[in-house]
Design a protein around this motif. Structure first.
Motif, mmCIF file in Angstrom:
data_model
loop_
_atom_site.group_PDB
_atom_site.id
_atom_site.type_symbol
_atom_site.label_atom_id
_atom_site.label_comp_id
_atom_site.label_asym_id
_atom_site.label_seq_id
_atom_site.Cartn_x
_atom_site.Cartn_y
_atom_site.Cartn_z
ATOM 1 N N SER A 22 -8.482 44.812 -31.912
ATOM 2 C CA SER A 22 -8.491 44.215 -33.252
ATOM 3 C C SER A 22 -9.901 44.013 -33.795
ATOM 4 C CB SER A 22 -7.750 42.877 -33.234
ATOM 5 O OG SER A 22 -8.464 41.934 -32.457
ATOM 6 N N LEU A 23 -10.902 44.592 -33.142
ATOM 7 C CA LEU A 23 -12.269 44.480 -33.626
ATOM 8 C C LEU A 23 -12.666 45.736 -34.394
ATOM 9 C CD1 LEU A 23 -14.048 42.943 -30.514
ATOM 10 C CD2 LEU A 23 -13.198 41.759 -32.548
ATOM 11 N N GLN A 24 -13.547 45.582 -35.359
ATOM 12 C CA GLN A 24 -14.050 46.731 -36.095
ATOM 13 C C GLN A 24 -15.533 46.559 -36.363
ATOM 14 O OE1 GLN A 24 -11.612 46.166 -39.769
ATOM 15 N NE2 GLN A 24 -13.489 46.876 -40.736
ATOM 16 N N LEU A 25 -16.196 47.680 -36.646
ATOM 17 C CA LEU A 25 -17.637 47.697 -36.891
ATOM 18 C C LEU A 25 -17.946 47.922 -38.365
ATOM 19 C CD1 LEU A 25 -19.187 49.836 -34.018
ATOM 20 C CD2 LEU A 25 -19.548 47.420 -34.472
ATOM 21 N N PHE A 26 -19.079 47.371 -38.784
ATOM 22 C CA PHE A 26 -19.587 47.584 -40.134
ATOM 23 C C PHE A 26 -21.092 47.790 -40.036
ATOM 24 C CE2 PHE A 26 -21.503 45.853 -44.025
ATOM 25 C CZ PHE A 26 -20.902 46.679 -44.960
ATOM 26 N N LEU A 27 -21.599 48.842 -40.674
ATOM 27 C CA LEU A 27 -23.033 49.115 -40.685
ATOM 28 C C LEU A 27 -23.656 48.354 -41.849
ATOM 29 C CD1 LEU A 27 -25.486 50.623 -39.567
ATOM 30 C CD2 LEU A 27 -24.855 52.542 -41.033
ATOM 31 N N ASP A 28 -24.440 47.336 -41.538
ATOM 32 C CA ASP A 28 -25.044 46.495 -42.569
ATOM 33 C C ASP A 28 -26.394 47.038 -43.007
ATOM 34 O OD1 ASP A 28 -24.986 43.832 -44.074
ATOM 35 O OD2 ASP A 28 -26.925 43.753 -43.033
ATOM 36 N N THR A 29 -27.264 47.341 -42.052
ATOM 37 C CA THR A 29 -28.627 47.756 -42.381
ATOM 38 C C THR A 29 -29.100 48.820 -41.403
ATOM 39 O OG1 THR A 29 -29.105 45.558 -43.249
ATOM 40 C CG2 THR A 29 -30.996 46.911 -42.691
ATOM 41 N N CYS A 30 -29.841 49.792 -41.908
ATOM 42 C CA CYS A 30 -30.433 50.817 -41.060
ATOM 43 C C CYS A 30 -31.791 51.184 -41.657
ATOM 44 C CB CYS A 30 -29.530 52.036 -40.989
ATOM 45 S SG CYS A 30 -29.756 53.031 -39.510
ATOM 46 N N VAL A 31 -32.839 51.026 -40.854
ATOM 47 C CA VAL A 31 -34.209 51.225 -41.310
ATOM 48 C C VAL A 31 -34.907 52.212 -40.379
ATOM 49 C CG1 VAL A 31 -36.408 50.060 -41.761
ATOM 50 C CG2 VAL A 31 -34.275 48.879 -42.216
ATOM 51 N N ALA A 32 -35.736 53.073 -40.953
ATOM 52 C CA ALA A 32 -36.532 54.027 -40.178
ATOM 53 C C ALA A 32 -37.996 53.608 -40.217
ATOM 54 C CB ALA A 32 -36.385 55.429 -40.758
ATOM 55 N N SER A 33 -38.710 53.914 -39.138
ATOM 56 C CA SER A 33 -40.120 53.565 -39.030
ATOM 57 C C SER A 33 -40.854 54.640 -38.241
ATOM 58 C CB SER A 33 -40.260 52.218 -38.323
ATOM 59 O OG SER A 33 -41.611 51.947 -38.023
ATOM 60 N N PRO A 34 -42.157 54.845 -38.537
ATOM 61 C CA PRO A 34 -42.927 55.804 -37.740
ATOM 62 C C PRO A 34 -43.331 55.233 -36.379
ATOM 63 C CG PRO A 34 -44.311 54.861 -39.439
ATOM 64 C CD PRO A 34 -42.920 54.326 -39.660
ATOM 65 N N THR A 35 -43.150 53.934 -36.170
ATOM 66 C CA THR A 35 -43.459 53.322 -34.875
ATOM 67 C C THR A 35 -42.241 52.566 -34.364
ATOM 68 O OG1 THR A 35 -44.275 51.263 -35.836
ATOM 69 C CG2 THR A 35 -45.889 53.018 -35.507
ATOM 70 N N ARG A 36 -42.148 52.439 -33.066
ATOM 71 C CA ARG A 36 -40.970 51.790 -32.489
ATOM 72 C C ARG A 36 -41.030 50.265 -32.517
ATOM 73 N NH1 ARG A 36 -40.669 54.026 -26.648
ATOM 74 N NH2 ARG A 36 -41.878 55.694 -27.527
ATOM 75 N N PRO A 82 -45.005 62.803 -35.787
ATOM 76 C CA PRO A 82 -43.777 63.514 -36.148
ATOM 77 C C PRO A 82 -42.510 62.780 -35.695
ATOM 78 C CG PRO A 82 -44.790 64.538 -34.249
ATOM 79 C CD PRO A 82 -45.741 63.467 -34.717
ATOM 80 N N GLU A 83 -42.663 61.577 -35.160
ATOM 81 C CA GLU A 83 -41.505 60.828 -34.684
ATOM 82 C C GLU A 83 -41.049 59.806 -35.710
ATOM 83 O OE1 GLU A 83 -43.287 59.209 -31.228
ATOM 84 O OE2 GLU A 83 -42.795 60.936 -29.996
ATOM 85 N N VAL A 84 -39.746 59.606 -35.769
ATOM 86 C CA VAL A 84 -39.152 58.579 -36.625
ATOM 87 C C VAL A 84 -38.191 57.776 -35.751
ATOM 88 C CG1 VAL A 84 -37.666 58.143 -38.619
ATOM 89 C CG2 VAL A 84 -39.354 59.984 -38.702
ATOM 90 N N TYR A 85 -38.315 56.460 -35.829
ATOM 91 C CA TYR A 85 -37.469 55.556 -35.048
ATOM 92 C C TYR A 85 -36.481 54.858 -35.971
ATOM 93 C CZ TYR A 85 -40.966 56.288 -31.463
ATOM 94 O OH TYR A 85 -41.815 56.862 -30.553
#
Length: 116
Positions: A22-36, A82-85
């Motif tokens: 009975s659980l479900q997921l929701f994607l609230d926020t997603c951010v990309a960065s050049p550093t981890r 060239p990396e994106v996190y």
């Protein structure tokens, strides 16, 4: 690491591993960065408060409430490595709880006016 060329589609899937159906997921926020380690300066928002900010962001149907599927076009930060996190925030809700964050969808936050 996952290698993908610039402007190619990057497909992602997030799953909640739980025995509670009975659980479900929701994607609230997603951010990309050049550093981890820094997702605030020099970052790029893909989705914020459930609202797509990147025009290439697309969600895909999943037969399971506990699995999210989405994609966006791969990119590279200018004058950077060239990396994106990616850092994504997901919300876990009870299925069919219509007052939960999962059912509110995109929340446009209004800007407050600064007083003197």
């Amino acid at each position: 690491p996952y290698r993908v060329g610039i402007n190619q589609n990057l497909y992602l899937e997030a799953s909640l591993h739980s025995s509670d159906p009975s659980l479900q997921l929701f994607l609230d926020t997603c951010v990309a960065s050049p550093t981890r380690h820094n997702f605030t300066t020099k970052s790029y928002t893909i989705i914020k408060n459930g609202c797509a900010k990147d025009p290439t962001y697309v969600t895909y149907y999943s037969p399971f409430r506990h699995t999210l599927r989405f994609k966006f076009n791969a990119f590279q930060f200018i004058q950077s490595t060239p990396e994106v996190y990616l850092q994504c925030e997901l919300v876990v809700c009870r299925a069919y709880d219509y007052s939960s964050r999962c059912y509110q969808g995109c929340l446009h936050r209004s800007k407050r006016e600064a007083s003197s």
